[in-house]
Every structure is written in structure tokens, then in C-alpha cells.
Design a protein around this motif. Structure first.
Motif, short mmCIF file in Angstrom:
data_model
loop_
_atom_site.label_atom_id
_atom_site.label_comp_id
_atom_site.label_asym_id
_atom_site.label_seq_id
_atom_site.Cartn_x
_atom_site.Cartn_y
_atom_site.Cartn_z
N ALA A 87 0.73 -1.09 -0.02
CA ALA A 87 -0.01 0.17 -0.12
C ALA A 87 0.82 1.24 -0.01
N GLY A 88 0.43 2.47 -0.84
CA GLY A 88 1.15 3.46 -0.84
C GLY A 88 2.50 3.44 -1.60
N PHE A 89 2.57 2.22 -2.50
CA PHE A 89 3.83 2.12 -3.37
C PHE A 89 5.16 1.79 -2.49
N THR A 90 4.80 1.23 -0.97
CA THR A 90 6.00 1.03 -0.32
C THR A 90 6.69 -0.29 -0.44
N GLN A 91 7.61 -0.69 0.00
CA GLN A 91 8.24 -1.76 -0.19
C GLN A 91 9.33 -2.16 0.94
N GLY A 92 9.91 -3.39 0.91
CA GLY A 92 10.94 -3.61 1.71
C GLY A 92 10.42 -4.18 3.08
N ILE A 93 11.58 -4.92 3.68
CA ILE A 93 11.39 -5.82 4.74
C ILE A 93 10.92 -4.94 5.95
N GLN A 94 11.07 -3.51 5.96
CA GLN A 94 10.73 -2.71 6.96
C GLN A 94 9.26 -2.78 6.98
N VAL A 95 8.61 -2.97 6.01
CA VAL A 95 7.25 -2.91 5.99
C VAL A 95 6.68 -4.18 6.42
N LEU A 96 7.24 -5.23 6.29
CA LEU A 96 6.87 -6.54 6.84
C LEU A 96 6.92 -6.55 8.19
N ALA A 97 8.09 -5.84 8.72
CA ALA A 97 8.56 -5.71 10.25
C ALA A 97 7.98 -4.61 11.02
N GLY A 98 7.05 -3.89 10.36
CA GLY A 98 6.29 -2.45 10.76
C GLY A 98 4.88 -2.92 11.17
N PRO A 99 4.23 -1.84 11.31
CA PRO A 99 2.49 -2.09 12.11
C PRO A 99 1.97 -2.72 10.99
N THR A 100 2.11 -2.64 9.41
CA THR A 100 1.09 -3.23 8.54
C THR A 100 1.58 -4.69 8.15
N GLY A 101 2.76 -5.04 8.81
CA GLY A 101 3.47 -6.32 8.24
C GLY A 101 2.50 -7.80 8.81
N GLY A 102 2.06 -7.53 9.93
CA GLY A 102 1.19 -8.68 10.35
C GLY A 102 -0.20 -8.96 9.51
N TYR A 103 -0.70 -7.80 8.74
CA TYR A 103 -1.71 -8.08 7.78
C TYR A 103 -1.32 -8.71 6.49
N ILE A 104 0.03 -8.33 6.17
CA ILE A 104 0.49 -9.05 4.92
C ILE A 104 0.86 -10.46 5.26
N PHE A 105 1.39 -10.73 6.22
CA PHE A 105 1.62 -12.12 6.54
C PHE A 105 0.22 -13.12 6.74
N GLY A 106 -0.59 -12.35 7.25
CA GLY A 106 -2.15 -12.68 7.46
C GLY A 106 -2.93 -12.98 6.02
N PHE A 107 -2.23 -12.39 5.03
CA PHE A 107 -2.82 -12.45 3.85
C PHE A 107 -2.66 -14.07 3.22
N ILE A 108 -1.52 -14.42 3.76
CA ILE A 108 -1.18 -15.89 3.36
C ILE A 108 -1.91 -16.79 3.72
N LEU A 109 -2.03 -16.69 5.06
CA LEU A 109 -2.99 -17.77 5.92
C LEU A 109 -4.37 -17.27 5.60
N ALA A 110 -5.00 -16.57 5.45
CA ALA A 110 -6.32 -15.95 4.90
C ALA A 110 -6.43 -16.70 3.67
N ALA A 111 -5.69 -16.52 2.64
CA ALA A 111 -6.21 -16.99 1.27
C ALA A 111 -6.12 -18.44 1.30
N TYR A 112 -5.15 -19.07 2.16
CA TYR A 112 -5.01 -20.52 2.29
C TYR A 112 -6.33 -21.07 2.87
N ILE A 113 -6.85 -20.45 4.02
CA ILE A 113 -8.17 -20.96 4.75
C ILE A 113 -9.41 -20.71 3.83
N THR A 114 -9.36 -19.55 3.29
CA THR A 114 -10.67 -19.09 2.55
C THR A 114 -10.55 -20.21 1.30
#
Length: 189
Positions: free
Chosen positions: A74-101
Motif C-alpha cells: 500500500a502506498g507504493f511502499t516496499q521492503g523488509i521494514q514494511v513486513l516488520a512494521g505495523p502493517t506487516g502482520g496483515y501482509i503475513f495474514g494474507f497468506i494464511l487468509a488466502a489458504y483458509i478461505t
């Protein structure tokens, strides 16, 4: 040759849906800590169309593209710092959410009612993963983490779950008819 063709189709599907997620990530409503973006809509559409394994693989590809420095978050951001930041949990959650859905749909039927159920579960999984990372990263108590990381997104998340279900089922049926994805025995409406 058939096995190679199938593998290529899977790779292309995952790449296309990772790209869709990157595009919809740029549709956002800014909020102070966590913006509302189209990423979760893309996750639901992806899982509804591709199912559990390919849906999760597409989200892994999306996360890896961003981690490697491509501005897909989101916001054309990138990098490990995004995954380690406040929004990173959602991005990791996308993987689990896609699988479970996708898994819920594979175990039931690929129809609108089950898609709404599956996408609602997926939305909740994403919010839970995001809230957990916010709680620990920002040293919030659980109430503050929930009020910051989940509550503001529940209504919008339900709307996205409905949209992802409706769009996903329609597109899935058309892709099956065009023989661009394979139907499984649970695909009946």
C-alpha cells in the motif's frame, strides 16, 4: 508436456493474482496508523478463484516481491521494514487468509453463500494477524491493539468479503468455462 503446461498455468495464475494484489494495494483510504486498502479485497478474490494452495502461493509471491524491494505494498511502499512494521502482520495474514478461505471453499462448494462464509473467515484471520503484530510491535495491551488494528476495519472488511465473494465466484466460473483454471469436484454452484 501436460504436467509442464499445468505448472506453467499455476505459475502464471499466481503471478497474475500477485499483480492484482499489488494494483489493488494502491487503492487506499489513509488512516493514522493503518490505511484501508484494496489488498484484502484482492486476497479474497484470489482465494475464491484459485483455491487454497494457489491462493496462498500468490500471496507468498506478493509478499516476496515487496520484501525484495518492488513497491507493491500500500502506498507504493516496499521492503523488509514494511513486513516488520505495523502493517506487516496483515501482509503475513494474507497468506494464511488466502489458504483458509480457499480451503473452506474446497471443503464445501464454490458458490456465493460459502464464498461469503470463507471470505469472512479470511478477513477475520487477516485482522487477527495484523492485531497481533501491532500488539507486540507497539507494546500495546490487547484492548488498544484491537481498537487500533481490528475494530476500524470490521465493517469495511465485511463489505470487501461480500465483494470478493461475488466477484470471485463470477470470475471463477468464467475462467473454468474458458479452461484457464481447472475445476475441482466441489465447483458446482
Amino acid at each position: 508436456m501436460h504436467q509442464q503446461s499445468r505448472r506453467l498455468r499455476i505459475i502464471l495464475n499466481c503471478a497474475i493474482f500477485a499483480a492484482l494484489t499489488a494494483i489493488l494495494a494502491q487503492v487506499e483510504i489513509p488512516l493514522p496508523l493503518i490505511p484501508i486498502s484494496g489488498q484484502t479485497l484482492a486476497v479474497g478474490i484470489t482465494a475464491t478463484i484459485l483455491g487454497s494452495r494457489q491462493g496462498a502461493l500468490a500471496m507468498i509471491c506478493y509478499a516476496l516481491l515487496g520484501a525484495c524491494g518492488l513497491p507493491v505494498f500500500a502506498g507504493f511502499t516496499q521492503g523488509i521494514q514494511v513486513l516488520a512494521g505495523p502493517t506487516g502482520g496483515y501482509i503475513f495474514g494474507f497468506i494464511l487468509a488466502a489458504y483458509i478461505t480457499g480451503w473452506v471453499l474446497e471443503k464445501t462448494k464454490f458458490n456465493l453463500a460459502y464464498a461469503v462464509l470463507a471470505n469472512t473467515i479470511g478477513m477475520l484471520i487477516t485482522l487477527i494477524c495484523g492485531t497481533i503484530q501491532i500488539k507486540y510491535l507497539l507494546a500495546f495491551d490487547w484492548t488498544t491493539a484491537f481498537l487500533t488494528g481490528a475494530l476500524p476495519f470490521i465493517v469495511v472488511g465485511m463489505i470487501k468479503a461480500l465483494l470478493a465473494s461475488w466477484i470471485g465466484i463470477i470470475v471463477r466460473r468464467r475462467l473454468i468455462q474458458a479452461k484457464l483454471i481447472l475445476a475441482n469436484k466441489q465447483s458446482a454452484a
